[in-house]
Scaffold this active site. Sequence first.
Site, mmCIF file in Angstrom:
data_model
loop_
_atom_site.group_PDB
_atom_site.id
_atom_site.type_symbol
_atom_site.label_atom_id
_atom_site.label_comp_id
_atom_site.label_asym_id
_atom_site.label_seq_id
_atom_site.Cartn_x
_atom_site.Cartn_y
_atom_site.Cartn_z
ATOM 1 N N TRP A 61 -9.412 -2.121 -10.081
ATOM 2 C CA TRP A 61 -7.924 -2.114 -9.917
ATOM 3 C C TRP A 61 -7.412 -2.560 -11.358
ATOM 4 C CZ3 TRP A 61 -8.066 1.541 -6.874
ATOM 5 C CH2 TRP A 61 -8.321 1.712 -5.375
ATOM 6 N N GLY A 84 -6.203 -19.029 -6.686
ATOM 7 C CA GLY A 84 -6.849 -17.925 -6.339
ATOM 8 C C GLY A 84 -7.919 -17.630 -5.504
ATOM 9 N N THR A 103 -10.738 -15.141 -2.926
ATOM 10 C CA THR A 103 -11.062 -13.754 -2.811
ATOM 11 C C THR A 103 -10.885 -13.332 -1.189
ATOM 12 O OG1 THR A 103 -12.918 -12.187 -2.938
ATOM 13 C CG2 THR A 103 -13.520 -14.257 -1.640
ATOM 14 N N ASP A 131 -5.182 -5.399 -6.378
ATOM 15 C CA ASP A 131 -4.957 -3.943 -6.068
ATOM 16 C C ASP A 131 -3.576 -3.645 -6.129
ATOM 17 O OD1 ASP A 131 -6.607 -5.737 -4.505
ATOM 18 O OD2 ASP A 131 -7.121 -4.146 -2.919
ATOM 19 N N ASP A 190 0.807 -1.370 -0.023
ATOM 20 C CA ASP A 190 -0.037 0.014 -0.014
ATOM 21 C C ASP A 190 0.906 1.149 -0.015
ATOM 22 O OD1 ASP A 190 -2.388 -1.096 -0.056
ATOM 23 O OD2 ASP A 190 -2.240 -1.713 2.045
ATOM 24 N N ARG A 218 -14.483 -3.612 -6.996
ATOM 25 C CA ARG A 218 -13.255 -2.720 -7.147
ATOM 26 C C ARG A 218 -11.920 -3.482 -7.676
ATOM 27 N NH1 ARG A 218 -14.200 -0.828 -2.514
ATOM 28 N NH2 ARG A 218 -13.070 -1.889 -1.360
#
Length: 411
Positions: free
Chosen positions: A258, A240, A242, A182, A122, A254
Site C-alpha cells: 500500500w 506505531g 501492527t 492502507d 475504506d 501488503r
Amino acid sequence: MSIVKPSLIAALFLMLACNSTKKEVSADKISGLQTSKVLQSNVVKLKEVVKTLSDADSFPRNIKKDKTDWDFVGVEDWCSGFWPGVLWYAYEASNDPEMKAEAMRFTAPLKTIAYSSARNHDIGFMVYCSYGNGYRLTGNEAYKDVLLSAADTLATLYSPKVGTILSWPSQMHKFKYNTIIDNMMNLELLFWAAKNGGDTSLHDIAVSHAQQTMEHIVRKDSAVYHVGSFDEDTGEFLKGYTHQGYADESMWARGQGWGVYGFAVAYRETGDKAFLETSKKLADHFLNRLPKDGIPYWDFDDPNIPEAPKDASAAAVVACGLFELVNLVEDKELKAKYFKAAKDLVSTLSSSEYLSGDKNQALLLHSTGHYPKNSEIDVPIVYADYYYMEALLRLKNLEKLNSETDKVVAN
Ligand code: GLY
C-alpha cells in the site's frame, strides 16, 4: 462445487500452456501476446463466474479452504468494491458489452456508501475501485456524482489537528486516533475529486495526510508501520503498531505494498519529490527482501519462514505500484529496473503455482488477509484478483507503448 466448465478450463490451459507449467516463471515468459492471452483467459473465466451470481448485493470476498466457490459479503464490507472493479477491468480488457453490463450491475448497490456517514477510510477502496473505474471507462455523469459525494464523505474523517484522515473510528479504544498505511490508497479519490469539480481542500487534505504518513508511519528501516497512533488534541505521533502483521516493527507485506503504490500516486498528483523518494525506498526494500520464487510471505519477518504462508495480493499490489513508478521515474535504468521487477511479479502470479485455473472461481491462489486473527490464510481473496487484473492491463499498455515507440523501457 466449481461452476466453471471443465471444457472451458481445458481451453484456458491450452492458451496458458507456455507459462503455466513451471513453478518459477521468468519475466521473459510473459510478454506481448502472452499478456493479452492471460488477460483474455481471465476474462473468459470471469464471464463464466459472474453469470452464476444472481444477487448483485453480495460481493465475492474469499474462497474458504477446501471450497471452490466464492464466499460473499455485503455492501458495507471493505472489500465490496473490488468485485465490480474486477469486472470493470475485464470490460477494459475485452470491450465485451456483457462484462460492462455485469460491472454496472455490481457497481450500482455501492452508491449508498457515498451518501452514508463515514464508518472508516475504506470508502476509497469501495467507491473508487467500482465507480472510479466505471467513470474512467464510460464517462457516465451519474458515476461522477457518486464519486464526488464519496470524496466529501471520506473527508469528514479528516482531523486538521493531526493532519490525517482517521482510518478506523471503531478502533479508537485500541489505537487512539489512528491512521493506517492502507489509507494511502484512498487519497486517489480525493485527488481525483479536487480535479473534477470537488472542493480544492480535498487535494490539501490528501497532501497533508500523505506528509504525516511519510513522516511518522514510514520507518527509518524503509518498512512501514501498519497503524500510526496520534494524540487527537495535540496531533503528536504516539506510537506505531501492527494490526495485521507479525509484530509492530516487522514488515507486513501488503502494508508495504500500500505504501509503494500510495506514495507513487501522491507524487503523480503533487510533483512532490519526497513522495517519489518514499515510494522508491519502500519498493527497493520490498524487492531486496523478496524470497527466491519472487512472491512475498505474508510478513517478511515471520519466524516460520519458509513454512509461513505467502501473500499473492501483496505481490499484485506492489506490481501495480511499480508500474506506476515506471511511468514516473525519469532515469532510464530505474525505469527498466521497476518494469522488470513488476513484470517478474506478474509472470510468477501467472504461473501454475499461483493461478487458480480450474481449482476454484478466483483468478489467484495463495493470499493472506489477517494472519494474527487466523482469518483468510493462504486462500483466494478478491483484492488479489483486482490488483492482478490491473497489473496485467498496465503491463499490456506498457508493452504496447514499447512496441509503438523506440522502447520506453527495456523489455
Ligand atoms: N486492511 C486492509 C488490508 O487487509 O490490506
